[in-house]
Design an enzyme around this catalytic site. Structure first.
Site, PDB file in Angstrom:
ATOM      1  N   ARG A  70      44.880  37.759  33.012  1.00 40.33           N
ATOM      2  CA  ARG A  70      45.415  36.489  32.821  1.00 40.33           C
ATOM      3  C   ARG A  70      46.737  36.203  32.619  1.00 40.33           C
ATOM      4  O   ARG A  70      47.387  35.126  33.020  1.00 40.33           O
ATOM      5  CB  ARG A  70      44.341  35.692  32.002  1.00 40.33           C
ATOM      6  CG  ARG A  70      42.995  35.738  32.372  1.00 40.33           C
ATOM      7  CD  ARG A  70      42.065  35.359  31.023  1.00 40.33           C
ATOM      8  NE  ARG A  70      40.534  35.034  31.690  1.00 40.33           N
ATOM      9  CZ  ARG A  70      39.650  34.952  30.690  1.00 40.33           C
ATOM     10  NH1 ARG A  70      39.877  35.261  29.467  1.00 40.33           N
ATOM     11  NH2 ARG A  70      38.328  34.694  31.176  1.00 40.33           N
ATOM     12  N   THR A  81      41.658  33.475  26.922  1.00 44.79           N
ATOM     13  CA  THR A  81      41.255  32.350  27.953  1.00 44.79           C
ATOM     14  C   THR A  81      42.177  31.535  28.543  1.00 44.79           C
ATOM     15  O   THR A  81      42.090  31.512  29.902  1.00 44.79           O
ATOM     16  CB  THR A  81      39.865  31.601  27.030  1.00 44.79           C
ATOM     17  OG1 THR A  81      39.044  32.388  26.434  1.00 44.79           O
ATOM     18  CG2 THR A  81      39.406  30.739  28.103  1.00 44.79           C
ATOM     19  N   PHE A 105      33.900  20.080  29.689  1.00 39.85           N
ATOM     20  CA  PHE A 105      34.166  20.557  30.988  1.00 39.85           C
ATOM     21  C   PHE A 105      33.419  21.341  31.874  1.00 39.85           C
ATOM     22  O   PHE A 105      33.563  21.939  32.709  1.00 39.85           O
ATOM     23  CB  PHE A 105      35.370  21.611  30.913  1.00 39.85           C
ATOM     24  CG  PHE A 105      35.211  22.704  29.873  1.00 39.85           C
ATOM     25  CD1 PHE A 105      34.408  23.948  30.431  1.00 39.85           C
ATOM     26  CD2 PHE A 105      35.335  22.768  28.579  1.00 39.85           C
ATOM     27  CE1 PHE A 105      34.384  24.996  29.285  1.00 39.85           C
ATOM     28  CE2 PHE A 105      35.087  23.755  27.675  1.00 39.85           C
ATOM     29  CZ  PHE A 105      34.580  24.690  27.994  1.00 39.85           C
ATOM     30  N   LYS A 163      36.832  35.323  39.820  1.00 43.64           N
ATOM     31  CA  LYS A 163      36.586  33.937  40.050  1.00 43.64           C
ATOM     32  C   LYS A 163      37.080  33.474  41.518  1.00 43.64           C
ATOM     33  O   LYS A 163      37.944  34.169  42.080  1.00 43.64           O
ATOM     34  CB  LYS A 163      37.059  32.979  38.839  1.00 43.64           C
ATOM     35  CG  LYS A 163      36.319  33.100  37.499  1.00 43.64           C
ATOM     36  CD  LYS A 163      36.803  32.344  36.557  1.00 43.64           C
ATOM     37  CE  LYS A 163      36.190  32.737  35.030  1.00 43.64           C
ATOM     38  NZ  LYS A 163      36.592  31.842  34.095  1.00 43.64           N
ATOM     39  N   TYR A 179      26.600  29.709  32.593  1.00 50.10           N
ATOM     40  CA  TYR A 179      27.238  29.070  31.574  1.00 50.10           C
ATOM     41  C   TYR A 179      26.907  28.232  30.970  1.00 50.10           C
ATOM     42  O   TYR A 179      27.062  27.460  30.193  1.00 50.10           O
ATOM     43  CB  TYR A 179      28.444  28.333  32.471  1.00 50.10           C
ATOM     44  CG  TYR A 179      29.624  29.060  33.156  1.00 50.10           C
ATOM     45  CD1 TYR A 179      30.559  29.865  32.253  1.00 50.10           C
ATOM     46  CD2 TYR A 179      30.062  29.073  34.444  1.00 50.10           C
ATOM     47  CE1 TYR A 179      31.533  30.614  32.712  1.00 50.10           C
ATOM     48  CE2 TYR A 179      31.166  29.673  34.558  1.00 50.10           C
ATOM     49  CZ  TYR A 179      31.934  30.512  34.190  1.00 50.10           C
ATOM     50  OH  TYR A 179      33.017  31.140  34.240  1.00 50.10           O
ATOM     51  N   ASN A 213      41.427  30.703  35.637  1.00 50.47           N
ATOM     52  CA  ASN A 213      41.928  31.933  34.824  1.00 50.47           C
ATOM     53  C   ASN A 213      41.353  33.368  35.421  1.00 50.47           C
ATOM     54  O   ASN A 213      41.323  34.475  34.679  1.00 50.47           O
ATOM     55  CB  ASN A 213      41.656  31.892  33.267  1.00 50.47           C
ATOM     56  CG  ASN A 213      40.109  31.566  33.049  1.00 50.47           C
ATOM     57  OD1 ASN A 213      39.434  31.852  33.900  1.00 50.47           O
ATOM     58  ND2 ASN A 213      39.811  31.368  31.898  1.00 50.47           N
TER      59      ASN A 213
HETATM   60  P1  RTP Z   1      34.961  33.641  30.789  1.00 51.15           P
HETATM   61  O1  RTP Z   1      33.498  33.214  30.130  1.00 51.15           O
HETATM   62  O2  RTP Z   1      35.362  32.823  32.126  1.00 51.15           O
HETATM   63  O3  RTP Z   1      35.020  35.206  30.746  1.00 51.15           O
HETATM   64  O4  RTP Z   1      36.103  32.976  29.720  1.00 51.15           O
HETATM   65  P2  RTP Z   1      36.097  33.258  28.067  1.00 51.15           P
HETATM   66  O5  RTP Z   1      34.878  33.797  27.477  1.00 51.15           O
HETATM   67  O6  RTP Z   1      37.631  33.564  27.733  1.00 51.15           O
HETATM   68  O7  RTP Z   1      35.921  31.501  27.971  1.00 51.15           O
HETATM   69  P3  RTP Z   1      34.742  30.618  27.382  1.00 51.15           P
HETATM   70  O8  RTP Z   1      35.141  29.852  26.201  1.00 51.15           O
HETATM   71  O9  RTP Z   1      33.604  31.445  27.807  1.00 51.15           O
HETATM   72  O10 RTP Z   1      34.960  29.576  28.708  1.00 51.15           O
HETATM   73  C1  RTP Z   1      34.371  29.742  30.017  1.00 51.15           C
HETATM   74  C2  RTP Z   1      35.429  29.360  31.054  1.00 51.15           C
HETATM   75  O11 RTP Z   1      35.485  28.011  30.903  1.00 51.15           O
HETATM   76  C3  RTP Z   1      36.622  27.515  31.304  1.00 51.15           C
HETATM   77  N1  RTP Z   1      37.201  26.570  30.287  1.00 51.15           N
HETATM   78  N2  RTP Z   1      37.710  25.335  30.426  1.00 51.15           N
HETATM   79  N3  RTP Z   1      38.879  22.913  30.305  1.00 51.15           N
HETATM   80  C4  RTP Z   1      38.797  23.701  29.384  1.00 51.15           C
HETATM   81  O12 RTP Z   1      39.361  23.174  28.298  1.00 51.15           O
HETATM   82  C5  RTP Z   1      37.987  24.876  29.494  1.00 51.15           C
HETATM   83  N4  RTP Z   1      37.871  25.518  28.341  1.00 51.15           N
HETATM   84  C6  RTP Z   1      37.181  26.784  28.905  1.00 51.15           C
HETATM   85  C7  RTP Z   1      37.549  28.709  31.563  1.00 51.15           C
HETATM   86  O13 RTP Z   1      37.804  29.034  32.825  1.00 51.15           O
HETATM   87  C8  RTP Z   1      36.856  29.832  31.005  1.00 51.15           C
HETATM   88  O14 RTP Z   1      37.109  30.941  31.478  1.00 51.15           O
END
Ligand code: RTP
Ligand code: MG
Length: 148
Positions: A102, A91, A57, A9, A49, A112
């Site tokens: 991370r 995450t 968010f 990222k 996304y 992250n």
């Molecule tokens: P990624 O998609 O980036 O690989 O991460 P992930 O599966 O571990 O997490 P996901 O639930 O898909 O969330 C995507 C990205 O959104 C951001 N996020 N911000 N502010 C918040 O509460 C929040 N929650 C998630 C994070 O950058 C996450 O990687």
């Protein structure tokens, strides 16, 4: 061969962690079959996304991921989708174990460091969004013929 989409990222790129992240997946034994530095257009970020579009968010997430260059990759290998997620860690960097990307380098959830597909369906969808077929290189490791 199983494939997944991994992306350093904007925060990871700014912090000079492209090489570190590539190195971890290389040393593990996976194979990079596609890779490019790019700035994500807004429309692509929203598609990527889309599962989060109702989340509070979402705007911030799209703003951040389009804010500077990312390093997008396709990695191949048995079990690469789940193993890459293990290697990335949880995450929220505060919950991510030491030894994970991370856990070792992240501090806040919004920054992250790395993205990785979370399922075979996501991997297929995300690879198709970011990479044309001709941008994926199918090659055999010849090292066994070169060293003994
Ligand atoms: P990624 O998609 O980036 O690989 O991460 P992930 O599966 O571990 O997490 P996901 O639930 O898909 O969330 C995507 C990205 O959104 C951001 N996020 N911000 N502010 C918040 O509460 C929040 N929650 C998630 C994070 O950058 C996450 O990687
Ligand atoms: Mg995710």
């Amino acid at each position: 061969m199983e494939k997944t989409f991994i992306m350093v990222k904007p925060d990871g790129v700014q912090r000079g962690l492209i090489g570190e992240i590539i190195s971890r997946f290389e040393k593990k034994g996976f194979q990079m079959v596609g890779g490019k530095l790019m700035t994500i257009p807004r429309e692509l970020a929203e598609q990527h996304y889309t599962e989060h579009k109702e989340r509070p968010f979402f705007g911030e997430l799209v703003q951040f991921i389009t804010s500077g260059p990312v390093f997008a990759m396709v990695w191949a290998g048995d079990g690469v989708i789940a193993t890459a997620r293990q290697m990335m860690g949880k995450t929220k960097p505060a919950d991510a174990d030491p030894g994970t990307i991370r856990g070792d380098f992240g501090i806040t959830v919004g920054k992250n460091i790395v993205h990785g597909s979370d399922s075979p369906e996501s991997a297929e969808r995300e690879i198709a969004l970011f990479f044309k077929d001709e941008e994926q290189v199918d090659y055999k490791k010849l090292v066994d013929e070169w060293i003994y």
